[in-house]
Scaffold this motif. Sequence first.
Motif, PDB file in Angstrom:
ATOM      1  N   MET A 635       2.056   1.201  33.183  1.00 34.13           N
ATOM      2  CA  MET A 635       3.161   2.024  32.710  1.00 34.13           C
ATOM      3  C   MET A 635       2.779   2.683  31.391  1.00 34.13           C
ATOM      4  O   MET A 635       1.976   2.146  30.620  1.00 34.13           O
ATOM      5  N   ASP A 636       3.328   3.861  31.158  1.00 34.38           N
ATOM      6  CA  ASP A 636       3.142   4.590  29.896  1.00 34.38           C
ATOM      7  C   ASP A 636       1.666   4.762  29.522  1.00 34.38           C
ATOM      8  O   ASP A 636       1.266   4.606  28.372  1.00 34.38           O
ATOM      9  N   GLY A 637       0.839   5.048  30.524  1.00 35.06           N
ATOM     10  CA  GLY A 637      -0.565   5.324  30.254  1.00 35.06           C
ATOM     11  C   GLY A 637      -1.422   4.117  29.980  1.00 35.06           C
ATOM     12  O   GLY A 637      -2.552   4.263  29.496  1.00 35.06           O
ATOM     13  N   SER A 638      -0.926   2.924  30.292  1.00 38.84           N
ATOM     14  CA  SER A 638      -1.710   1.707  30.069  1.00 38.84           C
ATOM     15  C   SER A 638      -1.609   0.790  31.274  1.00 38.84           C
ATOM     16  O   SER A 638      -0.599   0.775  31.983  1.00 38.84           O
ATOM     17  N   ILE A 639      -2.649   0.018  31.479  1.00 36.41           N
ATOM     18  CA  ILE A 639      -2.651  -1.015  32.504  1.00 36.41           C
ATOM     19  C   ILE A 639      -2.852  -2.360  31.815  1.00 36.41           C
ATOM     20  O   ILE A 639      -3.658  -2.478  30.884  1.00 36.41           O
ATOM     21  N   SER A 640      -2.098  -3.352  32.247  1.00 41.07           N
ATOM     22  CA  SER A 640      -2.189  -4.690  31.654  1.00 41.07           C
ATOM     23  C   SER A 640      -2.440  -5.721  32.733  1.00 41.07           C
ATOM     24  O   SER A 640      -1.874  -5.638  33.830  1.00 41.07           O
ATOM     25  N   PHE A 641      -3.285  -6.679  32.427  1.00 42.28           N
ATOM     26  CA  PHE A 641      -3.548  -7.796  33.335  1.00 42.28           C
ATOM     27  C   PHE A 641      -4.086  -8.956  32.513  1.00 42.28           C
ATOM     28  O   PHE A 641      -4.386  -8.810  31.320  1.00 42.28           O
ATOM     29  N   THR A 642      -4.217 -10.090  33.136  1.00 38.04           N
ATOM     30  CA  THR A 642      -4.736 -11.293  32.472  1.00 38.04           C
ATOM     31  C   THR A 642      -5.931 -11.815  33.247  1.00 38.04           C
ATOM     32  O   THR A 642      -5.840 -12.040  34.466  1.00 38.04           O
ATOM     33  N   ILE A 643      -7.038 -11.986  32.559  1.00 37.60           N
ATOM     34  CA  ILE A 643      -8.209 -12.607  33.186  1.00 37.60           C
ATOM     35  C   ILE A 643      -7.982 -14.113  33.191  1.00 37.60           C
ATOM     36  O   ILE A 643      -7.795 -14.717  32.120  1.00 37.60           O
ATOM     37  N   PRO A 644      -7.975 -14.744  34.352  1.00 33.27           N
ATOM     38  CA  PRO A 644      -7.656 -16.179  34.396  1.00 33.27           C
ATOM     39  C   PRO A 644      -8.595 -17.037  33.556  1.00 33.27           C
ATOM     40  O   PRO A 644      -8.155 -17.983  32.907  1.00 33.27           O
ATOM     41  N   CYS A 645      -9.901 -16.675  33.565  1.00 35.05           N
ATOM     42  CA  CYS A 645     -10.862 -17.509  32.826  1.00 35.05           C
ATOM     43  C   CYS A 645     -12.123 -16.705  32.545  1.00 35.05           C
ATOM     44  O   CYS A 645     -12.636 -16.003  33.423  1.00 35.05           O
ATOM     45  N   VAL A 646     -12.604 -16.808  31.310  1.00 34.66           N
ATOM     46  CA  VAL A 646     -13.916 -16.261  30.953  1.00 34.66           C
ATOM     47  C   VAL A 646     -14.790 -17.424  30.540  1.00 34.66           C
ATOM     48  O   VAL A 646     -14.519 -18.089  29.545  1.00 34.66           O
ATOM     49  N   GLN A 647     -15.811 -17.687  31.344  1.00 36.83           N
ATOM     50  CA  GLN A 647     -16.784 -18.712  30.971  1.00 36.83           C
ATOM     51  C   GLN A 647     -18.164 -18.082  31.076  1.00 36.83           C
ATOM     52  O   GLN A 647     -18.605 -17.736  32.168  1.00 36.83           O
ATOM     53  N   CYS A 648     -18.794 -17.899  29.960  1.00 33.31           N
ATOM     54  CA  CYS A 648     -20.039 -17.160  29.836  1.00 33.31           C
ATOM     55  C   CYS A 648     -19.765 -15.669  30.017  1.00 33.31           C
ATOM     56  O   CYS A 648     -19.850 -14.904  29.068  1.00 33.31           O
ATOM     57  N   HIS A 649     -19.402 -15.242  31.212  1.00 30.59           N
ATOM     58  CA  HIS A 649     -19.179 -13.818  31.475  1.00 30.59           C
ATOM     59  C   HIS A 649     -18.239 -13.651  32.656  1.00 30.59           C
ATOM     60  O   HIS A 649     -18.317 -14.391  33.643  1.00 30.59           O
ATOM     61  N   GLN A 650     -17.355 -12.682  32.526  1.00 32.07           N
ATOM     62  CA  GLN A 650     -16.492 -12.311  33.645  1.00 32.07           C
ATOM     63  C   GLN A 650     -16.289 -10.802  33.615  1.00 32.07           C
ATOM     64  O   GLN A 650     -16.009 -10.226  32.563  1.00 32.07           O
ATOM     65  N   ALA A 651     -16.461 -10.165  34.747  1.00 34.90           N
ATOM     66  CA  ALA A 651     -16.227  -8.733  34.868  1.00 34.90           C
ATOM     67  C   ALA A 651     -15.002  -8.489  35.733  1.00 34.90           C
ATOM     68  O   ALA A 651     -14.682  -9.283  36.627  1.00 34.90           O
ATOM     69  N   VAL A 652     -14.339  -7.375  35.450  1.00 34.76           N
ATOM     70  CA  VAL A 652     -13.138  -6.994  36.187  1.00 34.76           C
ATOM     71  C   VAL A 652     -13.304  -5.547  36.642  1.00 34.76           C
ATOM     72  O   VAL A 652     -13.548  -4.654  35.820  1.00 34.76           O
ATOM     73  N   GLU A 653     -13.177  -5.327  37.946  1.00 30.25           N
ATOM     74  CA  GLU A 653     -13.246  -3.975  38.507  1.00 30.25           C
ATOM     75  C   GLU A 653     -11.850  -3.379  38.538  1.00 30.25           C
ATOM     76  O   GLU A 653     -10.918  -3.988  39.073  1.00 30.25           O
ATOM     77  N   ILE A 654     -11.719  -2.183  37.964  1.00 29.23           N
ATOM     78  CA  ILE A 654     -10.441  -1.465  37.964  1.00 29.23           C
ATOM     79  C   ILE A 654     -10.632  -0.226  38.831  1.00 29.23           C
ATOM     80  O   ILE A 654     -11.249   0.762  38.412  1.00 29.23           O
ATOM     81  N   GLN A 655     -10.140  -0.279  40.047  1.00 25.36           N
ATOM     82  CA  GLN A 655     -10.334   0.808  41.012  1.00 25.36           C
ATOM     83  C   GLN A 655      -9.285   1.883  40.798  1.00 25.36           C
ATOM     84  O   GLN A 655      -8.088   1.585  40.706  1.00 25.36           O
ATOM     85  N   VAL A 656      -9.730   3.158  40.683  1.00 24.75           N
ATOM     86  CA  VAL A 656      -8.793   4.260  40.456  1.00 24.75           C
ATOM     87  C   VAL A 656      -8.906   5.291  41.575  1.00 24.75           C
ATOM     88  O   VAL A 656      -9.798   5.228  42.413  1.00 24.75           O
TER      89      VAL A 656
END
Length: 656
Positions: A635-656
């Motif tokens: 909403m309002d030009g922003s996307i919000s989410f929560t990464i459940p866990c980052v251990q060493c490294h975690q990537a998140v794909e945001i498909q548009v």
Amino acid sequence: MRKMPSRQVHLDFHTSPSIPGVGSRFDKEQFQAALREGNLNSITVFAKCHHGYCYYPTKYGTPHPTLPEGFDLTGAMVDAAHEIGVAAPIYITGGWCALDAENHPEWHMYNKDGNPTNVNIEPDAKPDDPRPECAWHNLCVTGAYAEHIYDITREICDRYPVVDGLFYDIIFIDKECYCPSCMKGMKEAGLDPDNPEDARAYYIQAHRKFMLECKRILHEKHPKATIFFNGGADIYRPEYHDIPTHMEMEDLPTSWGGYNKMPPRASFMDRYDKEYLGMTGKFHTTWGEFGGYKNPEALKYEVLLMSMYGAKCSVGDQMPPEGIMDMETYRIIGHAYRALEKMEPWVYPANSTATLGVYLCGRAKADEGLHIMLLENKIDFEVVMPGDSLEPFKALILPDAVKLSEEEAARIRAFVEKGGSVLLIGESGIADGKFQLDVGAEYVGAAPWTQDYFCAGEKIRLPYGNAPFLCYRGAQEIRLTDGEKLADLYAPYFNRTYATYCSHSNTPYRLEPAENPAAVKKGNVIYLAHPMCEMYYVDGAQLFREIVVNALRLIYQPRYDVTMPSAGRTRLTFQPEEKRYVLHAAYGSPVSRGRTLVIEDLPPIHQVPVTVRLDETVRSVTLVPQGEEIPFTQMDGSISFTIPCVQCHQAVEIQV
């Protein structure tokens, strides 16, 4: 040019002539087993080492005296690697070569006083005195020594049907040389050896000539081969960056360089439209360490961090003298490279999304201090050089002492007029006793105090309140005109001298603020009068970082916000062909243990909130490489989410 492999090993083999049976137990199957265990797609193997010996039959060099007669160890490694689809670039030493230094004193580098230069060597040491680590004489890659390296290069190019690439080591040792060859060359070029600028100009000219000739020889026979000259991937030496086919950023974060040096270097190298790789080591400490091993999770963290910034990866190793690969090393490397292989679709290639540009001031402590501040605050940035397009950026930072030409200052003024923001720090943007940008203040002069005190106003309020706190270097003196004061400066009663001093350390401050402010804002330009970046690098006070970041946020909104501890690292990239953004989050907290930086504990960071400012409609948000979709709101030009866990490294794909 061939595509740069992503999972490499740089296999050192600097082997003493006093060790018997060199290469005598090399076994193709065992070598290949190590490459498979390490999950490699490239390994750099040795032709000539720092001791000065060659590992193949040679007419121009000296075969290692205990290598089996006629045995081509270099070729055997190349053939074994190629047989299983692994590339094998070939290493040639440059500026360090003990045998050539002994046999050819005229090939040494010399300082202006006429003395040969070296690294960690005591000229008067006795033969049985302990030798320090990394101790070599410096050689100059000009004149007859350059011709010798050209001969070795031609011999290698003629000997092997396939040469994937050449790696020349220790090429850029200093900024000038006064050896017989350089003195002769300067005089022939009409340059004055007594003029430091002429000496430096000749050094650049001579080294570029060396690089171009090596490249010409290689590509005459092997036009698709890569070529790199180590020491040239330096952000302060752009004069050498056009010649190599790619860049290799050598840092051993455990012992030199640290974990914050690679990201800005990757940003810098990205400008050249060349592939680049980061180089770390499997060693607990530094190069050439036999029997030293890095924590497998630490190496995994390092290679994933490199990949976040678009760098292909190389891990340094050293083969034992007999030619048997250390399988424990390759189990450790394989652990890291299997994790990298899973992530490769989301990192190669990927475009930066940073809208913050950072100039270099040329003082490493100041530049790195700013880089660390931004990394710790999860703010992506790109390095800007004079003349670069400013179109990608919404804001610019000039740390501590950036000297601008009038042409560059005019470009930045035009950037501001179009709505861009600028944060000037310390001596930046000052020429001929005046500010080059309108900061809402006049420049008065250099810092009158060796140390003074900063007191933040409400707009940049600090976590510990707004009491005056000590700055370990004094502020430039300015006078407010039509700007808005953001912070007061409190002067000490006097500079600490033998005549005037107070207590053990610094002089206390006067109770009333000084007339000259410590920070000022006019429109979308902010000026901070202290050298905050170098102070943060050297003195480490969190408040220096908070001042810079709080001031920046008054005039600039980062592309995203991620709530993680300061040791967390993040980056947002875009892959246009896949129509997706990729947000990377990594966490590893190095600790200083003795002389070494160590990453041992990689605790999980749970429930990491993320906000990304995007105009596009988002279709899905997915943890990768796991393939698990997670909920999000937009909403309002922003996307919000929560990464459940980052251990060493975690990537998140945001498909548009």
